[in-house]
Write a protein that holds these residues in place. Structure first.
Motif, short mmCIF file in Angstrom:
data_model
loop_
_atom_site.label_atom_id
_atom_site.label_comp_id
_atom_site.label_asym_id
_atom_site.label_seq_id
_atom_site.Cartn_x
_atom_site.Cartn_y
_atom_site.Cartn_z
N HIS A 198 0.83 -1.20 0.00
CA HIS A 198 0.00 0.00 0.00
C HIS A 198 0.87 1.26 0.00
N ALA A 199 0.60 2.17 -0.91
CA ALA A 199 1.33 3.42 -1.00
C ALA A 199 0.57 4.48 -0.21
N TRP A 200 0.96 4.69 1.04
CA TRP A 200 0.27 5.66 1.89
C TRP A 200 0.74 7.07 1.59
#
Length: 205
Positions: A198-200
């Motif tokens: 996941h690219a937060w």
């Protein structure tokens, strides 16, 4: 196969319950185990953002939310039912769902979701959209019907006279059963979709 059905109405035998019962009959005819849990009459507090679920994988408030988390994990589908209060879902249900979805860390990918709403007159579409957002942030396909998943009735039992609403519930249950069975076959042959880390990101520097 199993489907978990959460009734957010404080009236356990009200119109929302009638809609869910209409679906339950179809699920059982399709060979799917269906369990209805009444949440609207429970004392459920909202999330306080304590963050302890990040380490524990369960909510710090050990109530029915943690109990249904295990049932949700074991289920192939989740149905959320709510009456409409001020063009919104029952606050008790929303408190439970916020904590359920945030604190439970099991993979919800490809569990099928469906929301059902009941109103005397208006507010169904807004409540329907509100509930569907729990699914669409969790990699969960959303089951649809021949119309938006709503049924109408004010006094207890009035929804029984909404022929189109009851039919919409039956069609929804059949479509949801088909999706769950199809996904189960797809998982056997292809597995789940590939995951990315996941690219937060956020909107401040």
């Amino acid at each position: 196969m199993k489907v978990l059905m959460l009734n957010g109405s404080p009236r356990v035998n009200g119109n929302t319950a009638l809609a869910l019962a209409e679906m339950k009959t179809v699920f059982e005819a399709e060979g799917i185990e269906a369990e209805i849990i009444n949440l609207g009459n429970k004392d459920i507090r909202g999330c306080v953002a304590c963050g302890s679920c990040g380490a524990k994988g369960r909510c710090a408030f050990d109530d029915i939310v943690n109990e249904i988390a295990g049932k949700f994990e074991a289920a192939d589908g989740l149905v959320l039912g709510s009456p409409v209060y001020y063009a919104s879902a029952n606050a008790t249900l929303i408190a439970a769902l916020d904590r359920l979805f945030y604190s439970s860390h099991f993979d919800k990918t490809m569990k099928v979701g469906a929301s059902v709403v009941c109103a005397r007159r208006g507010g169904c579409s807004a409540t329907f959209d509100e509930l569907n957002k729990y699914f669409t942030i969790s990699n969960m396909p959303v089951a649809s019907s021949q119309y938006w998943n709503s049924i109408h009735g004010g006094a207890p039992g009035q929804a029984m006279f909404d022929e189109e609403g009851r039919q919409t519930m039956r069609v929804l249950a059949r479509n949801m059963a088909f999706l769950m069975k199809s996904i189960a076959l797809g998982k056997e042959k292809y597995g789940l979709p590939k995951k990315e880390e996941h690219a937060w990101t956020n909107f401040i520097r």
